[in-house]
Design an enzyme around this catalytic site. Structure first.
Site, PDB file in Angstrom:
ATOM      1  N   TYR A   1       0.845  -1.207   0.000  1.00 18.30           N
ATOM      2  CA  TYR A   1       0.000   0.000   0.000  1.00 18.30           C
ATOM      3  C   TYR A   1       0.877   1.254   0.000  1.00 18.30           C
ATOM      4  O   TYR A   1       0.652   2.197  -0.761  1.00 18.30           O
ATOM      5  CB  TYR A   1      -0.896  -0.063   1.245  1.00 18.30           C
ATOM      6  CG  TYR A   1      -1.762   1.141   1.497  1.00 18.30           C
ATOM      7  CD1 TYR A   1      -2.912   1.370   0.745  1.00 18.30           C
ATOM      8  CD2 TYR A   1      -1.468   2.033   2.523  1.00 18.30           C
ATOM      9  CE1 TYR A   1      -3.737   2.468   0.999  1.00 18.30           C
ATOM     10  CE2 TYR A   1      -2.273   3.129   2.794  1.00 18.30           C
ATOM     11  CZ  TYR A   1      -3.413   3.330   2.026  1.00 18.30           C
ATOM     12  OH  TYR A   1      -4.212   4.421   2.285  1.00 18.30           O
TER      13      TYR A   1
HETATM   14  N1  LIG Z   1      -9.170   6.188   5.968  1.00 21.17           N
HETATM   15  C1  LIG Z   1      -7.940   6.628   6.180  1.00 21.17           C
HETATM   16  O1  LIG Z   1      -7.525   6.811   7.338  1.00 21.17           O
HETATM   17  C2  LIG Z   1      -7.037   6.930   5.005  1.00 21.17           C
HETATM   18  C3  LIG Z   1      -5.744   7.412   5.264  1.00 21.17           C
HETATM   19  C4  LIG Z   1      -4.902   7.692   4.206  1.00 21.17           C
HETATM   20  C5  LIG Z   1      -5.345   7.512   2.899  1.00 21.17           C
HETATM   21  N2  LIG Z   1      -6.599   7.028   2.671  1.00 21.17           N
HETATM   22  C6  LIG Z   1      -7.036   6.835   1.275  1.00 21.17           C
HETATM   23  O2  LIG Z   1      -8.301   7.455   1.094  1.00 21.17           O
HETATM   24  C7  LIG Z   1      -9.022   6.757   0.077  1.00 21.17           C
HETATM   25  C8  LIG Z   1     -10.402   6.381   0.589  1.00 21.17           C
HETATM   26  O3  LIG Z   1     -10.218   5.483   1.675  1.00 21.17           O
HETATM   27  P1  LIG Z   1     -11.388   5.096   2.694  1.00 21.17           P
HETATM   28  O4  LIG Z   1     -10.768   5.064   4.030  1.00 21.17           O
HETATM   29  O5  LIG Z   1     -12.594   5.907   2.450  1.00 21.17           O
HETATM   30  O6  LIG Z   1     -11.645   3.576   2.242  1.00 21.17           O
HETATM   31  P2  LIG Z   1     -12.995   2.726   2.250  1.00 21.17           P
HETATM   32  O7  LIG Z   1     -13.968   3.214   3.236  1.00 21.17           O
HETATM   33  O8  LIG Z   1     -12.541   1.305   2.347  1.00 21.17           O
HETATM   34  O9  LIG Z   1     -13.574   3.004   0.797  1.00 21.17           O
HETATM   35  C9  LIG Z   1     -12.869   2.575  -0.322  1.00 21.17           C
HETATM   36  C10 LIG Z   1     -13.649   2.899  -1.580  1.00 21.17           C
HETATM   37  O10 LIG Z   1     -12.948   2.327  -2.691  1.00 21.17           O
HETATM   38  C11 LIG Z   1     -13.835   1.492  -3.412  1.00 21.17           C
HETATM   39  N3  LIG Z   1     -13.155   0.317  -3.962  1.00 21.17           N
HETATM   40  C12 LIG Z   1     -12.486  -0.642  -3.265  1.00 21.17           C
HETATM   41  N4  LIG Z   1     -12.068  -1.601  -4.110  1.00 21.17           N
HETATM   42  C13 LIG Z   1     -12.480  -1.240  -5.353  1.00 21.17           C
HETATM   43  C14 LIG Z   1     -12.363  -1.823  -6.635  1.00 21.17           C
HETATM   44  N5  LIG Z   1     -11.740  -2.999  -6.820  1.00 21.17           N
HETATM   45  N6  LIG Z   1     -12.911  -1.186  -7.696  1.00 21.17           N
HETATM   46  C15 LIG Z   1     -13.555  -0.004  -7.519  1.00 21.17           C
HETATM   47  N7  LIG Z   1     -13.707   0.606  -6.328  1.00 21.17           N
HETATM   48  C16 LIG Z   1     -13.171  -0.009  -5.260  1.00 21.17           C
HETATM   49  C17 LIG Z   1     -14.874   1.066  -2.378  1.00 21.17           C
HETATM   50  O11 LIG Z   1     -16.104   0.766  -2.983  1.00 21.17           O
HETATM   51  P3  LIG Z   1     -16.657  -0.735  -3.219  1.00 21.17           P
HETATM   52  O12 LIG Z   1     -16.311  -1.564  -2.036  1.00 21.17           O
HETATM   53  O13 LIG Z   1     -18.100  -0.486  -3.442  1.00 21.17           O
HETATM   54  O14 LIG Z   1     -15.956  -1.159  -4.451  1.00 21.17           O
HETATM   55  C18 LIG Z   1     -15.046   2.307  -1.547  1.00 21.17           C
HETATM   56  O15 LIG Z   1     -15.952   3.192  -2.143  1.00 21.17           O
HETATM   57  C19 LIG Z   1      -8.160   5.565  -0.310  1.00 21.17           C
HETATM   58  O16 LIG Z   1      -7.406   5.861  -1.459  1.00 21.17           O
HETATM   59  C20 LIG Z   1      -7.255   5.384   0.885  1.00 21.17           C
HETATM   60  O17 LIG Z   1      -6.057   4.735   0.548  1.00 21.17           O
HETATM   61  C21 LIG Z   1      -7.455   6.734   3.688  1.00 21.17           C
END
Ligand SMILES: NC(=O)c1ccc[n+]([C@@H]2O[C@H](COP(=O)([O-])OP(=O)(O)OC[C@H]3O[C@@H](n4cnc5c(N)ncnc54)[C@H](OP(=O)(O)O)[C@@H]3O)[C@@H](O)[C@H]2O)c1
Length: 283
Positions: A159
């Site tokens: 990641y």
């Molecule tokens: N949360 C944190 O603390 C954090 C920190 C640093 C960076 N980030 C980044 O922020 C972004 C959003 O993260 P989040 O925390 O909101 O994650 P999340 O709640 O797990 O949501 C991830 C999103 O990506 C979609 N997704 C996952 N696999 C996919 C696939 N194969 N094809 C298409 N869509 C897909 C999911 O939708 P489906 O399951 O419906 O496909 C969901 O809408 C990510 O890039 C993550 O790396 C998050």
């Protein structure tokens, strides 16, 4: 090009990972600017729920499900959006995440799926939208990255590689295409609370958010700001995020100490134990 022309009335935005988590906040903030917003993710039901909620609040929004790890998915998605809604002015590559398991316990294919979702898909989507953006002489691509690599966040080897890759990709994309009207920005997120993977992890472990976590809503605002101001990179985390990033580059060995101080090491160890217990129970 005026950066604001890719937001607001008459514009079309595509937001990935909008079915849940931080993506819903990004979708809400971008839709709040008044343009048409297309949401994507794999789960059609969750996408419909987010779409209905935003539409009820007055947003011009629709959804198109897609699995971005499938070959050809990025090209097909962009082609469909362009056919149905016209050119894409703003692409927000937000879909991403990490299985939160130890590197060596996952198969290489499981590890490569993380690379596919977090790095290959944003590259493929950017490639697919770029032709139309260049033709129209306007466009903005916003990529969502993470502090994971810089602070050696535990158990995020692949990641972290993908998210650091996204930063390099965005820098060069911005330098090459900005003179032709297409800009690119990257948001480097620290741990985020209230929605998304970080919050779910805390809920799973029965733990509370630390003061080092930024609210998910602030990511939506940051996406709009980075486009309006056409900024190259911003760090979203409480305190001096950019300074912390720079310090980590000078002293990379500090990472584990920072993680211990922020409570990340304990949380992640607990998560790994829970994952192992689940795997043992289902074996
Ligand atoms: N949360 C944190 O603390 C954090 C920190 C640093 C960076 N980030 C980044 O922020 C972004 C959003 O993260 P989040 O925390 O909101 O994650 P999340 O709640 O797990 O949501 C991830 C999103 O990506 C979609 N997704 C996952 N696999 C996919 C696939 N194969 N094809 C298409 N869509 C897909 C999911 O939708 P489906 O399951 O419906 O496909 C969901 O809408 C990510 O890039 C993550 O790396 C998050």
């Amino acid at each position: 090009m005026s950066s604001s022309s890719v937001l607001g009335r008459g514009s079309t935005a595509l937001v990935t990972g909008a079915s849940r988590g931080i993506g819903t906040m990004i979708a809400r903030a971008v839709a709040g600017e008044g343009g048409h917003v297309v949401l994507t993710g794999r789960s059609a039901t969750e996408l419909r729920a987010v779409t209905s909620e935003l539409a009820a609040a007055g947003a011009d929004v629709c959804s198109l499900p897609a699995d971005l790890t499938q070959p050809g998915a990025a090209g097909n998605l962009v082609e469909t959006v362009e056919r149905q809604c016209g050119g894409i002015d703003l692409l927000v590559n937000n879909a991403g995440g990490d299985p939160l398991r130890e590197f060596h316990t996952m198969t290489i294919d499981e590890n490569l799926r993380t690379l596919q979702l977090n790095l290959v898909a944003p590259v493929a989507l950017s490639h697919a939208v770029l032709g139309g953006m260049l033709q129209r002489g306007r466009g903005h691509i916003v990529n969502i990255s993470a502090m994971a690599g810089r602070v050696s966040f535990p158990y995020t080897e692949v990641y972290a590689a993908a998210k650091d890759g996204v930063i390099g990709f965005t820098r060069v994309l911005r330098a090459d295409y900005r003179p032709r009207g297409v800009s690119a920005s990257v948001l480097i997120l620290g741990a985020i609370r209230d929605a998304g993977q970080g919050q779910r992890m805390l809920d799973e472990a029965g733990m509370r958010a630390s003061r080092f976590m930024a609210p998910a809503e602030s990511v939506g605002r940051a996406v709009v700001n980075v486009v309006r101001k056409d900024r190259a990179e911003i760090v979203v985390m409480p305190g001096p995020g950019r300074l912390l990033r720079a310090v980590m580059d000078y002293f990379p060995g500090l990472g584990p100490a920072v993680n211990r101080a922020a409570g990340a090491t304990v949380t992640m160890q607990k998560i790994i134990e829970l994952r192992d217990a689940e795997a043992g129970a289902s074996a």
